[in-house]
Design an enzyme around this catalytic site. Structure first.
Site, short mmCIF file in Angstrom:
data_model
loop_
_atom_site.label_atom_id
_atom_site.label_comp_id
_atom_site.label_asym_id
_atom_site.label_seq_id
_atom_site.Cartn_x
_atom_site.Cartn_y
_atom_site.Cartn_z
N THR A 81 35.75 31.00 40.91
CA THR A 81 34.49 30.28 41.10
C THR A 81 34.64 28.79 40.83
O THR A 81 33.96 27.97 41.43
CB THR A 81 33.42 30.89 40.16
OG1 THR A 81 33.21 32.23 40.57
CG2 THR A 81 32.11 30.14 40.23
N GLU A 141 39.64 60.84 14.15
CA GLU A 141 39.10 62.10 14.67
C GLU A 141 40.08 62.77 15.65
O GLU A 141 39.83 63.86 16.12
CB GLU A 141 37.76 61.85 15.35
CG GLU A 141 36.65 61.46 14.37
CD GLU A 141 35.33 61.26 15.07
OE1 GLU A 141 34.71 62.27 15.47
OE2 GLU A 141 34.92 60.10 15.24
N THR A 143 36.85 33.87 36.52
CA THR A 143 36.56 34.36 35.16
C THR A 143 36.66 35.88 35.03
O THR A 143 36.81 36.40 33.93
CB THR A 143 35.15 33.92 34.70
OG1 THR A 143 34.19 34.46 35.60
CG2 THR A 143 35.03 32.41 34.65
N1 ASP Z 1 34.51 36.55 40.94
C1 ASP Z 1 34.85 35.26 40.42
C2 ASP Z 1 36.32 35.27 40.03
O1 ASP Z 1 36.65 35.89 39.06
C3 ASP Z 1 33.96 34.93 39.28
C4 ASP Z 1 34.28 33.65 38.53
O2 ASP Z 1 35.26 32.98 38.72
O3 ASP Z 1 33.45 33.31 37.65
O4 ASP Z 1 37.09 34.67 40.72
#
Ligand code: ASP
Length: 372
Positions: A55, A327, A134
């Protein structure tokens, strides 16, 4: 006498000299500036920016619906959109890929790892900044943290809003990432993620919010440091964000197949049997609570471990640790627990360990337990 008559007449012979003086002065002045700039930039660290898309390099859809496409802008264009970057470092950009990080893959990971290592080994750069989406930023950070040798800074950065948004967070994040990469105190901390004024360690950092720019956090140990426009960079005193181990990057460009199986109420054994039938060499359980799962799923995992498939119990819970033999009888079943690693990072470490020929549960457990 006119007022012009008072001016001393310039003798024809002196004219070239009169013309030469300002030219010499101009030459000296520009030489001075050039020397000053060269001296200034000579003292600046050399930072290689490796762009992968995301992004941060996204462009809004023309219909202004909030839709956008990742990875439309090059690393070079991104750098040019941030004023003052050239005062922080001598920058060079290379495009490794132009993808949304939901499409991140072994091939790009291997290309990144090899280029970073080459730049360090050949002394082409003092630090690296990676621009990245991200969605899987934390996995790339953790993978590189585990395979890149040396203590030069490697900083990964992204943004939640595309480059064309009214209040894009990419330029500020990129500026801070370069600041952190240029800071000698960033050495020896492994890969650092820099977004929204925070510096976070590769082992702990995770994306926690699908929409807000305040999305990356390190639940168990908090940020490694902060970037403050007024106060500069502040590193916290704790040990996190320090590099722990380096694994050999396998030959080729593919890691062994390791599946993540997500646990839930009414869980049956089907996803585990599926993973095995598709050739998984390892299975990471995104378990409930302390890496728990239902009886049928547990039985299937036990059978998998008996066949030599590595079973790592992690958790779908965002913070805390998965502890051995609470567990589930890990000793008896030959299971490994992921400690603080979330399923997606436990998967990366399992892949690297399998690729390195580590298959004994006790040895695997040692690698996961790291330095606690
Ligand atoms: N879908 C995007 C990516 O991971 C989202 C982002 O960059 O915030 O490239």
């Amino acid at each position: 006498m006119t007022k012009h008559a008072a001016r001393p007449a310039i003798h024809r012979r002196n004219r070239p000299l009169i013309l030469a003086v300002p030219l010499i002065a101009l030459a000296l002045w520009s030489w001075g500036i050039a020397t000053a700039l060269a001296a200034e930039s000579a003292g600046l660290p050399r930072i290689l920016v490796l762009a992968t898309g995301g992004t941060i390099a996204g462009q809004a859809d023309a219909r202004a619906t909030g839709a956008y496409k990742s990875g439309q802008i090059t690393g070079e264009q991104l750098m040019q959109s941030v004023p003052g970057l050239d005062k922080l470092a001598k920058l060079n950009a290379e495009q490794i890929s132009s993808i949304g990080s939901q499409d991140m893959n072994d091939k790009v990971w291997f290309a990144l790892a090899r280029r970073i290592q080459e730049a360090f080994d050949k002394n082409e750069a003092d630090a690296i900044v990676i621009t990245h989406g991200t969605d899987t930023l934390e996995e790339t950070a953790f993978f590189l943290d585990n395979v890149v040798r040396g203590d030069k800074p490697v900083v990964i950065v992204g943004s939640m809003r595309p480059a064309t948004a009214v209040s894009a967070d990419g330029p500020g994040n990129l500026y801070e990432a370069v600041q952190v990469a240029a800071d000698p105190r960033s050495r020896g901390r492994g890969v650092l993620a820099v977004l929204n004024d925070k510096i976070q360690g590769a082992r702990s950092v995770t994306k926690t919010n699908t929409t807000s720019i305040e999305t990356f956090s390190s639940a168990n140990d908090g940020p490694v440091g902060y970037v403050d426009t007024a106060g500069g960079i502040r590193f916290m005193a704790q040990a996190q964000g320090l590099k722990r181990a380096t694994y050999q990057l396998p030959a080729g460009e593919q890691l062994p197949r390791v599946a993540i199986v997500y646990s839930h109420a009414n869980m049956d054994a089907v996803p585990i049997e599926d993973a095995i039938s598709h050739g998984a060499k390892g299975i990471v359980l995104a378990g409930v609570g302390d890496g728990n799962t239902s009886k049928p799923a547990l039985d299937a995992l036990e059978a998998a471990a008996k066949k030599g498939i590595i079973v790592v119990r992690s958790t779908r819970v965002r913070s805390g640790f998965v502890t051995r033999n609470v567990e589930v009888d890990d000793d008896k079943n030959g299971f490994v627990v992921s400690e603080d690693l979330n399923p997606q990072k436990a998967r990366v470490l399992t892949q690297l360990l399998i690729a390195g020929g580590v298959t004994a549960p006790a040895e695997l457990q040692k690698a996961f337990t790291a330095t606690w």
